[in-house]
Design a protein around this motif. Structure first.
Motif, mmCIF file in Angstrom:
data_model
loop_
_atom_site.group_PDB
_atom_site.id
_atom_site.type_symbol
_atom_site.label_atom_id
_atom_site.label_comp_id
_atom_site.label_asym_id
_atom_site.label_seq_id
_atom_site.Cartn_x
_atom_site.Cartn_y
_atom_site.Cartn_z
ATOM 1 N N ARG A 87 0.912 -1.270 -0.026
ATOM 2 C CA ARG A 87 0.230 -0.007 -0.039
ATOM 3 C C ARG A 87 0.746 1.227 0.271
ATOM 4 N N ASP A 90 2.233 1.689 -3.379
ATOM 5 C CA ASP A 90 1.050 2.116 -4.415
ATOM 6 C C ASP A 90 0.832 3.671 -4.316
ATOM 7 N N GLU A 93 3.106 5.300 -6.094
ATOM 8 C CA GLU A 93 2.885 5.233 -7.687
ATOM 9 C C GLU A 93 1.744 5.984 -8.193
ATOM 10 N N LYS A 129 -4.825 9.647 -0.604
ATOM 11 C CA LYS A 129 -5.894 9.284 0.581
ATOM 12 C C LYS A 129 -4.928 8.336 1.576
ATOM 13 N N MET A 162 7.633 -5.523 -8.121
ATOM 14 C CA MET A 162 6.295 -4.296 -8.121
ATOM 15 C C MET A 162 6.662 -3.126 -8.439
ATOM 16 N N MET A 166 6.062 -0.966 -11.660
ATOM 17 C CA MET A 166 5.334 0.205 -11.516
ATOM 18 C C MET A 166 5.994 1.310 -12.275
ATOM 19 N N VAL A 188 0.874 -5.197 -10.324
ATOM 20 C CA VAL A 188 0.239 -4.219 -8.978
ATOM 21 C C VAL A 188 -0.766 -5.310 -8.627
ATOM 22 N N LEU A 196 1.438 -13.740 -1.645
ATOM 23 C CA LEU A 196 0.603 -14.339 -0.630
ATOM 24 C C LEU A 196 0.886 -15.996 -0.609
ATOM 25 N N MET A 220 -5.190 -14.925 -10.026
ATOM 26 C CA MET A 220 -6.084 -14.621 -8.998
ATOM 27 C C MET A 220 -5.969 -13.131 -8.452
ATOM 28 N N GLY A 221 -5.085 -12.378 -8.763
ATOM 29 C CA GLY A 221 -4.795 -11.104 -8.766
ATOM 30 C C GLY A 221 -5.281 -10.301 -10.005
ATOM 31 N N LEU A 224 -9.202 -9.769 -9.767
ATOM 32 C CA LEU A 224 -9.509 -8.638 -8.887
ATOM 33 C C LEU A 224 -8.981 -7.207 -9.336
ATOM 34 N N PHE A 304 -10.092 -16.321 3.284
ATOM 35 C CA PHE A 304 -9.525 -15.104 3.087
ATOM 36 C C PHE A 304 -9.284 -14.722 1.470
ATOM 37 N N CYS A 305 -8.998 -15.817 0.707
ATOM 38 C CA CYS A 305 -8.827 -15.695 -0.788
ATOM 39 C C CYS A 305 -10.265 -15.902 -1.356
HETATM 40 C C1 D61 Z 1 -6.008 -13.864 -2.607
HETATM 41 C C2 D61 Z 1 -6.152 -12.672 -1.410
HETATM 42 C C3 D61 Z 1 -6.179 -11.580 -1.827
HETATM 43 C C4 D61 Z 1 -5.417 -10.946 -2.993
HETATM 44 C C5 D61 Z 1 -5.252 -12.149 -4.086
HETATM 45 C C6 D61 Z 1 -5.148 -13.291 -3.479
HETATM 46 C C7 D61 Z 1 -4.559 -11.540 -5.015
HETATM 47 C C8 D61 Z 1 -4.226 -10.300 -5.432
HETATM 48 C C9 D61 Z 1 -4.735 -9.386 -4.603
HETATM 49 C C10 D61 Z 1 -5.313 -9.924 -3.276
HETATM 50 C C11 D61 Z 1 -4.404 -7.902 -4.553
HETATM 51 C C12 D61 Z 1 -5.744 -7.349 -5.458
HETATM 52 C C13 D61 Z 1 -5.744 -5.946 -5.517
HETATM 53 C C14 D61 Z 1 -6.894 -5.556 -5.938
HETATM 54 C C15 D61 Z 1 -7.149 -3.807 -5.673
HETATM 55 N N1 D61 Z 1 -6.392 -3.028 -6.245
HETATM 56 C C16 D61 Z 1 -5.526 -2.223 -5.635
HETATM 57 O O1 D61 Z 1 -5.627 -1.986 -4.589
HETATM 58 C C17 D61 Z 1 -4.582 -1.417 -6.419
HETATM 59 O O2 D61 Z 1 -3.521 -1.346 -6.136
HETATM 60 C C18 D61 Z 1 -2.565 -2.461 -6.406
HETATM 61 C C19 D61 Z 1 -1.267 -2.073 -5.946
HETATM 62 C C20 D61 Z 1 -1.121 -2.428 -4.306
HETATM 63 C C21 D61 Z 1 -1.715 -3.663 -3.813
HETATM 64 C C22 D61 Z 1 -1.830 -3.505 -2.425
HETATM 65 C C23 D61 Z 1 -2.449 -4.920 -1.894
HETATM 66 C C24 D61 Z 1 -3.888 -5.060 -2.037
HETATM 67 C C25 D61 Z 1 -4.523 -6.252 -1.413
HETATM 68 C C26 D61 Z 1 -3.962 -7.147 -0.548
HETATM 69 C C27 D61 Z 1 -2.533 -6.819 -0.535
HETATM 70 C C28 D61 Z 1 -1.683 -5.728 -1.072
HETATM 71 C C29 D61 Z 1 -1.734 -7.980 0.371
HETATM 72 C C30 D61 Z 1 -2.285 -8.931 1.074
HETATM 73 C C31 D61 Z 1 -3.649 -8.840 0.861
HETATM 74 C C32 D61 Z 1 -4.377 -8.110 -0.001
HETATM 75 C C33 D61 Z 1 -5.310 0.116 -6.724
HETATM 76 O O3 D61 Z 1 -5.405 0.715 -5.708
HETATM 77 C C34 D61 Z 1 -6.284 1.953 -5.961
HETATM 78 C C35 D61 Z 1 -7.195 1.959 -4.735
HETATM 79 O O4 D61 Z 1 -6.976 2.149 -3.458
HETATM 80 O O5 D61 Z 1 -8.292 1.453 -4.813
HETATM 81 C C36 D61 Z 1 -4.419 0.754 -7.724
HETATM 82 O O6 D61 Z 1 -3.786 1.770 -7.537
HETATM 83 O O7 D61 Z 1 -4.517 0.322 -8.933
#
Ligand code: D61
Ligand code: MG
Length: 442
Positions: A87, A90, A93, A129, A162, A166, A188, A196, A220-221, A224, A304-305
């Protein structure tokens, strides 16, 4: 805000029930450090950085804070620190006020910065934010350094990949082709899935063979992130950026018109056709996500997933062919529905049921609109993508779960009747009581 969630679900009693249940069962651990006043540790005590990290987790994530804190105790803290680290990255970024001279070295060097005791960053734009996270970033570093080295290695490796990815896109790489789109989303979000998986496997709670191929972890990512990118079309456009691949939207706008023309009312048919093609692109990822989740063993890891995944498929069903993506933006599923999905994602049978339900829902919406939009050629691809999801699920039977679901629904129905009765009796008694008081006054 809480009342709004209930009001929105008024026509859906099972969501009201889920919302109540959710409110009443929130564990203390999840609401412990939500305000600065709740930080009990002194600034120089070792507890301080720990408490601050959970404060930041609750502050910077609406959707992930609770699921992370409900993970198995062995994984909860490493995943929390993993989240905060990324975070932080990001937030750098996303900051459009930062000069590339400042931004690029931070992104490319983040895997080293993470080890610098006391490092903070105060130059984020005033409207960023999550800027407070970087202002006090030293607490994240303190906690990162306390993690078992095996977890540190995974986190630092992902931050390195990452941050560099970025930086490539900040330096001028654009999301033009679908391959660029996949690459950006890999950096990202796909890498989050890969990291994970590394943490799950290092904990010993999941099998080491889960890490064998990065392909499913990445998907998976992607699933989302792509849902997020579709949702944020209008917001990103207003902020002067866009992540929709030109290879797709270029087919739906006049030459030189740009992606912005899709938000003009006269272009709604082109806009919807474009949106639906993006939906095909996302839906194709779903069978791989199911494949990944089918391998999980530890219940809290599966939950969680699965939670973000079921939210994502429910969101696509909402976005599909929906002009609100272009007119108002910020489309979200009802809070009550989200909470109901959280409960349904407890078991893999539940996850399969949810995916099947929304795949069929989208297929139905698709067939109802056939022939209504001459610009749209996604009818067959949508239908095929939905069928592929249903086929995967039917192959991995869902029959065993159906009876359990029926039983649960029956119990919930009874619980709702009981609640309604209790409410009615209480109101009746109160009315009688006030009447009685009135007669006394007179
Ligand atoms: C299983 C469970 C959770 C998972 C997964 C598999 C695979 C991927 C992810 C979570 C990540 C999904 C991210 C989707 C939301 N996108 C964002 O937040 C964008 O930022 C991406 C870069 C930072 C990612 C940080 C992150 C997010 C979730 C997590 C994690 C790290 C670590 C552990 C668990 C979950 C988006 O942010 C803008 C916003 O604030 O909305 C962007 O900048 O595009
Ligand atoms: Mg970002």
């Amino acid at each position: 805000m809480a009342t709004a969630a209930f009001t929105a679900s008024l026509g859906h009693p099972s969501e009201i029930y889920a919302l109540l249940k959710y409110k009443l069962t929130t564990s203390d651990a999840v609401t412990k450090y939500t305000t600065l006043e709740s930080i009990t540790a002194k600034k120089d005590s070792p507890e301080y950085s720990y408490q601050m990290c959970y404060y930041f987790l609750n502050k910077t994530s609406r959707s992930f804070a609770r699921v992370i804190q409900e993970l198995h105790p062995e994984l909860c803290h490493p995943v929390c620190i993993f989240y905060l680290t990324l975070r932080g990255l990001d937030t750098i970024e996303d900051d459009m006020t930062l000069d590339n001279k400042v931004k690029l070295p931070l992104l490319r060097g983040f895997d080293k910065i993470m080890y610098k005791k006391g490092w903070t960053f105060k130059e984020s734009g005033p409207n960023e934010k999550d800027r407070i996270l970087l202002v006090d970033y030293d607490v994240v570093i303190t906690e990162f350094l306390k993690l078992k080295p095996k977890y540190q290695v995974v986190i630092a490796n992902i931050a390195k990949r990452m941050g560099n990815g970025m930086a490539d896109f900040c330096e001028g790489k654009k999301v033009k082709t679908v391959a660029d789109y996949d690459l950006y989303c890999h950096y990202v979000a796909g890498l989050v899935g890969i990291g994970l998986t590394g943490l799950f496997s290092e904990s010993g709670l999941e099998s080491a063979s889960l890490t064998e191929s990065e392909y499913l972890q990445n998907r998976m990512g992607l699933f989302l992130q792509k849902v997020n990118i579709i949702k944020d079309y209008l917001e990103d456009w207003k902020d002067g950026r866009s992540f929709w691949p030109e290879e797709i939207w270029g087919k739906y706008v006049w030459e030189n018109a740009g992606l912005g023309s899709l938000s003009k009312p006269e272009n709604i048919n082109d806009a919807l056709a474009c949106l639906n093609e993006l939906c095909v692109n996302v839906l194709k990822l779903a069978p791989d996500c199911l494949e990944y989740m089918a391998k999980l063993k530890e219940p809290s890891v599966l939950h969680f997933c699965a939670i973000p995944q079921v939210m994502a498929i429910a969101s696509i069903a909402l976005f599909f062919n929906n002009n609100v993506v272009f007119t108002k933006g910020g489309l979200k599923i009802r809070r009550g529905l989200a909470v109901k999905l959280i409960y349904e994602a407890t078991t893999f049978d539940g996850v399969k049921e949810v995916f099947k339900k929304y795949a069929l829902d989208i297929a139905r919406q698709n067939s109802l609109r056939v022939g209504k939009n001459p610009k749209d050629e996604s009818f067959m691809p949508i239908s095929e993508a939905c069928s592929d999801i249903v086929r995967w699920i039917n192959k991995h039977d869902v029959v065993a779960g159906t009876n359990k679901k029926k039983e649960r629904e029956r119990q919930e129905f009874i619980a709702m009747i009981v609640m309604a009765l209790v409410g009615a009796i209480t109101s009746f008694c109160m009315i009688q009581f006030f009447k009685w008081v009135k007669t006394w006054e007179a």
